[in-house]
Design a protein around this motif. Structure first.
Motif, short mmCIF file in Angstrom:
data_model
loop_
_atom_site.label_atom_id
_atom_site.label_comp_id
_atom_site.label_asym_id
_atom_site.label_seq_id
_atom_site.Cartn_x
_atom_site.Cartn_y
_atom_site.Cartn_z
N TYR A 271 9.14 -15.42 -14.61
CA TYR A 271 8.11 -14.57 -15.23
C TYR A 271 7.39 -13.31 -13.63
O TYR A 271 7.76 -13.91 -12.61
CB TYR A 271 6.86 -15.46 -14.81
N GLY B 212 6.05 -10.36 -11.44
CA GLY B 212 5.10 -9.84 -10.85
C GLY B 212 4.48 -9.63 -9.59
O GLY B 212 5.09 -10.59 -8.42
N SER B 213 3.28 -9.45 -9.19
CA SER B 213 3.01 -8.74 -8.35
C SER B 213 1.86 -10.12 -7.87
O SER B 213 2.15 -10.80 -7.01
CB SER B 213 2.56 -7.96 -8.11
N PHE B 214 0.82 -10.37 -8.87
CA PHE B 214 0.56 -11.73 -8.55
C PHE B 214 -0.37 -11.46 -7.31
O PHE B 214 -0.85 -12.51 -6.25
CB PHE B 214 1.20 -13.10 -8.40
N GLY C 283 -5.36 -15.15 -16.29
CA GLY C 283 -4.63 -15.03 -17.15
C GLY C 283 -3.25 -15.23 -16.81
O GLY C 283 -2.75 -15.69 -17.62
N HIS C 284 -2.46 -15.30 -16.06
CA HIS C 284 -1.48 -15.07 -14.92
C HIS C 284 -1.07 -16.75 -15.12
O HIS C 284 0.13 -16.65 -15.85
CB HIS C 284 -0.76 -14.81 -13.97
N ILE D 291 -0.43 -17.28 -19.66
CA ILE D 291 0.76 -16.71 -19.38
C ILE D 291 1.96 -18.08 -18.92
O ILE D 291 2.85 -18.20 -19.65
CB ILE D 291 1.25 -14.91 -18.70
N LYS E 279 4.11 -0.78 -2.27
CA LYS E 279 2.49 -1.82 -2.83
C LYS E 279 2.25 -2.30 -1.34
O LYS E 279 3.16 -2.49 -0.22
CB LYS E 279 2.60 -1.92 -3.98
N ARG F 186 6.94 -11.68 -19.96
CA ARG F 186 5.61 -10.53 -19.86
C ARG F 186 4.29 -10.81 -20.57
O ARG F 186 5.21 -11.53 -21.58
CB ARG F 186 5.81 -9.30 -19.38
N GLY F 187 3.44 -10.25 -19.55
CA GLY F 187 2.04 -10.80 -21.25
C GLY F 187 1.57 -8.97 -20.89
O GLY F 187 1.88 -8.35 -20.23
N ARG G 207 -1.94 -7.30 -21.71
CA ARG G 207 -3.29 -7.33 -22.69
C ARG G 207 -3.93 -6.76 -23.47
O ARG G 207 -4.58 -7.36 -24.29
CB ARG G 207 -3.97 -7.36 -21.17
N GLU H 299 5.44 -1.66 -20.67
CA GLU H 299 6.36 -2.79 -21.01
C GLU H 299 7.37 -3.02 -22.16
O GLU H 299 8.25 -2.96 -21.78
CB GLU H 299 4.70 -4.20 -21.19
N THR I 97 -1.71 -12.25 -24.61
CA THR I 97 -3.20 -12.55 -23.85
C THR I 97 -4.19 -13.44 -24.53
O THR I 97 -4.73 -13.21 -25.68
CB THR I 97 -4.07 -11.52 -22.74
N TYR J 92 -8.83 -13.88 -21.76
CA TYR J 92 -8.24 -13.47 -19.99
C TYR J 92 -8.43 -11.96 -20.41
O TYR J 92 -7.48 -11.20 -18.94
CB TYR J 92 -7.45 -13.83 -19.66
N ILE K 132 -9.05 -8.87 -17.51
CA ILE K 132 -9.21 -9.72 -16.39
C ILE K 132 -7.29 -8.51 -15.27
O ILE K 132 -6.17 -9.05 -16.02
CB ILE K 132 -8.49 -11.31 -15.79
P1 ADP Z 1 3.05 -6.06 -12.18
O1 ADP Z 1 2.69 -5.55 -10.76
O2 ADP Z 1 4.28 -6.63 -12.60
O3 ADP Z 1 2.86 -5.62 -13.72
P2 ADP Z 1 0.99 -8.09 -12.06
O4 ADP Z 1 0.90 -9.56 -11.19
O5 ADP Z 1 -0.19 -7.50 -12.57
O6 ADP Z 1 2.17 -7.55 -12.08
O7 ADP Z 1 1.27 -8.86 -13.61
C1 ADP Z 1 2.22 -9.58 -13.71
C2 ADP Z 1 2.04 -9.63 -15.40
O8 ADP Z 1 1.29 -10.30 -16.21
C3 ADP Z 1 2.58 -8.23 -16.38
O9 ADP Z 1 3.49 -8.33 -17.50
C4 ADP Z 1 0.83 -8.33 -16.41
O10 ADP Z 1 0.78 -7.32 -18.29
C5 ADP Z 1 0.30 -10.11 -16.84
N1 ADP Z 1 -1.08 -10.34 -16.86
C6 ADP Z 1 -1.78 -9.27 -15.73
N2 ADP Z 1 -2.92 -9.70 -15.90
C7 ADP Z 1 -2.94 -11.11 -17.25
C8 ADP Z 1 -3.67 -11.37 -17.81
N3 ADP Z 1 -5.12 -11.39 -17.25
N4 ADP Z 1 -3.58 -12.05 -19.18
C9 ADP Z 1 -2.25 -11.97 -19.13
N5 ADP Z 1 -1.11 -11.60 -18.61
C10 ADP Z 1 -1.41 -10.41 -17.70
#
Ligand code: ADP
Length: 166
Positions: free
Chosen positions: A6, A8-10, A16-17, A20, A41, A87-88, A90, A98, A119, A123, A126
């Motif tokens: 999984y 992401g930037s987190f 929400g993350h 998932i 970034k 991936r999530g 929303r 995506e 999602t 959430y 968010i």
């Molecule tokens: P990125 O910079 O890769 O988009 P993010 O940290 O923003 O990194 O998101 C990582 C993943 O988590 C992405 O697939 C995003 O769609 C998903 N995501 C972000 N916020 C939420 C949320 N509130 N609920 C579910 N999934 C989420």
């Protein structure tokens, strides 16, 4: 062994993350959360801080591992021996980007497929960006992130809950 990554930037990890991560860990044998060290970034938290925060909030999920990575997600998958990217999704606004990423990754590596989780409605609005924005005005972020993450965010931004920095 079905291993999933999984990525992401987190910045920072949100509820929400976390939702998932819990759901993906329930279908994979092992879930590797890949924290992207992206030099394009400027994140609020360093990659080490983001890794440690995710380790903290996922300590109740035994089959989750958290690692920093840079470069392509498919290369990180290969390094981990993972055949799935998680991936999530929303809202429809996430969909176009995506879909493009999933198709790009599939063309880069046929051995990697993307699994999407929709999602939880509560959430869906968010994002890490919203968390930072609300916190910068001293707003309440307790609905968006776990309590220990909220403390880190207020400390890093230099605000306290209920303060207004106009
Ligand atoms: P990125 O910079 O890769 O988009 P993010 O940290 O923003 O990194 O998101 C990582 C993943 O988590 C992405 O697939 C995003 O769609 C998903 N995501 C972000 N916020 C939420 C949320 N509130 N609920 C579910 N999934 C989420």
């Amino acid at each position: 062994m079905k291993r999933a990554v999984y990525p992401g930037s987190f910045d920072p990890v949100t509820k929400g993350h976390l939702d998932i991560m819990e759901r993906a860990a329930a279908v994979a044998d092992e879930l590797v959360v890949g924290v992207l060290n992206n030099n394009k970034k400027t994140p609020l938290f360093s990659v080490e801080e983001r890794v440690n925060m995710i380790k903290d909030v996922t300590s109740h999920i035994p089959n989750v591992r958290v690692e920093a990575f840079s470069g392509l997600s498919v290369d990180f998958c290969k390094k981990c021996g993972a055949s799935f990217l998680v991936r999530g999704l929303r809202a429809v606004t996430d969909f176009e980007y995506e879909l493009q990423m999933a198709q790009t990754n599939r063309s880069l590596d046929r051995g990697v497929d993307t699994l999407f989780f929709t999602t939880e409605l509560r959430y869906a609005y968010i994002s890490s960006t919203i968390v930072k924005e609300v916190a910068s005005y001293g707003g309440d972020i307790s609905g968006f992130v776990p309590p220990q993450i909220a403390e880190h965010v207020y400390a890093k931004i230099g605000t306290v809950k209920g303060s207004k920095s106009f």
